[in-house]
Write an enzyme that holds these catalytic residues in place. Structure first.
Site, PDB file in Angstrom:
ATOM      1  N   CYS A  33     -71.876  -9.354  54.681  1.00 42.60           N
ATOM      2  CA  CYS A  33     -71.650  -8.771  56.007  1.00 42.60           C
ATOM      3  C   CYS A  33     -71.053  -7.373  55.942  1.00 42.60           C
ATOM      4  O   CYS A  33     -71.008  -6.660  56.939  1.00 42.60           O
ATOM      5  CB  CYS A  33     -70.737  -9.679  56.832  1.00 42.60           C
ATOM      6  SG  CYS A  33     -69.093  -9.844  56.124  1.00 42.60           S
ATOM      7  N   ASP A  35     -67.961  -6.552  55.445  1.00 45.65           N
ATOM      8  CA  ASP A  35     -66.586  -6.452  55.927  1.00 45.65           C
ATOM      9  C   ASP A  35     -65.603  -6.282  54.764  1.00 45.65           C
ATOM     10  O   ASP A  35     -65.810  -6.818  53.682  1.00 45.65           O
ATOM     11  CB  ASP A  35     -66.212  -7.698  56.737  1.00 45.65           C
ATOM     12  CG  ASP A  35     -66.959  -7.749  58.065  1.00 45.65           C
ATOM     13  OD1 ASP A  35     -67.613  -6.744  58.392  1.00 45.65           O
ATOM     14  OD2 ASP A  35     -66.876  -8.765  58.759  1.00 45.65           O
ATOM     15  N   CYS A  59     -65.238  -8.114  61.468  1.00 42.56           N
ATOM     16  CA  CYS A  59     -65.453  -8.813  62.731  1.00 42.56           C
ATOM     17  C   CYS A  59     -64.141  -9.396  63.288  1.00 42.56           C
ATOM     18  O   CYS A  59     -63.106  -9.388  62.616  1.00 42.56           O
ATOM     19  CB  CYS A  59     -66.451  -9.939  62.505  1.00 42.56           C
ATOM     20  SG  CYS A  59     -65.760 -11.242  61.490  1.00 42.56           S
ATOM     21  N   CYS A 103     -65.218 -15.626  56.954  1.00 38.49           N
ATOM     22  CA  CYS A 103     -64.240 -14.582  57.286  1.00 38.49           C
ATOM     23  C   CYS A 103     -62.830 -15.076  56.966  1.00 38.49           C
ATOM     24  O   CYS A 103     -61.990 -14.305  56.504  1.00 38.49           O
ATOM     25  CB  CYS A 103     -64.345 -14.212  58.761  1.00 38.49           C
ATOM     26  SG  CYS A 103     -66.038 -14.096  59.364  1.00 38.49           S
TER      27      CYS A 103
HETATM   28 FE1  FES Z   1     -68.103 -11.262  57.448  1.00 37.17          FE
HETATM   29 FE2  FES Z   1     -66.585 -11.718  59.486  1.00 37.17          FE
HETATM   30  S1  FES Z   1     -68.742 -11.519  59.500  1.00 37.17           S
HETATM   31  S2  FES Z   1     -65.947 -11.189  57.490  1.00 37.17           S
END
Ligand code: FES
Length: 141
Positions: A33, A35, A59, A103
């Protein structure tokens, strides 16, 4: 997608920012993702987490998970902080959507990375006999 508890924390996350005097910094990321999460710890000589802050580029689930994680580990011993599991974070958040579980795992990993960094720095100091300046590369540019 998110419950009201997650949204509430997302609007008012705790412990946001970098931490002056941090002696353990853990940075983790999720390639899928994109992040990135960073946890800063200030650990006392007797192994107590005196303060914890975070910076998360990601997110809402990632931000709220790190907020909860830093709240959970403040005042704890290193050993107890390492016992914090993503399941505990999810429970405090009142649940996360299935596709957002990773996450919370990231937050658990960030705690471990920060503790690992603390031990690495400590070992270096013991070897060299002097304290090393803590450099937070995000603050440099
Ligand atoms: Fe990957 Fe939240 S979508 S950390």
């Amino acid at each position: 997608m998110y419950n009201s508890k997650v949204l509430e924390i997302f609007k008012n996350p705790k412990n946001v920012g970098s931490l002056k005097g941090a002696n353990g910094i853990g940075k983790v990321g999720n390639a899928a993702c994109g992040d990135i999460m960073k946890i800063y710890l200030k650990i006392s000589d007797d192994g107590i987490i005196e303060d914890a802050k975070f910076k998360t580029f990601g997110c809402a689930a990632a931000i709220t998970s790190t907020s909860v994680a830093t709240e959970l580990i403040k005042g704890k011993s290193i050993e107890d902080a390492l016992k914090v599991k993503n399941s505990e974070i999810i429970q405090i958040l009142g649940g996360l959507p299935a596709q957002k579980i990773h996450c919370s795992v990231l937050a658990e990993e960030a705690i471990k990375a920060a503790v690992e960094d603390y031990y690495k720095r400590k070992a270096k100091v013991e070897k060299k006999g002097k304290k090393e300046e803590i450099v937070d590369e995000d603050e440099e540019d």
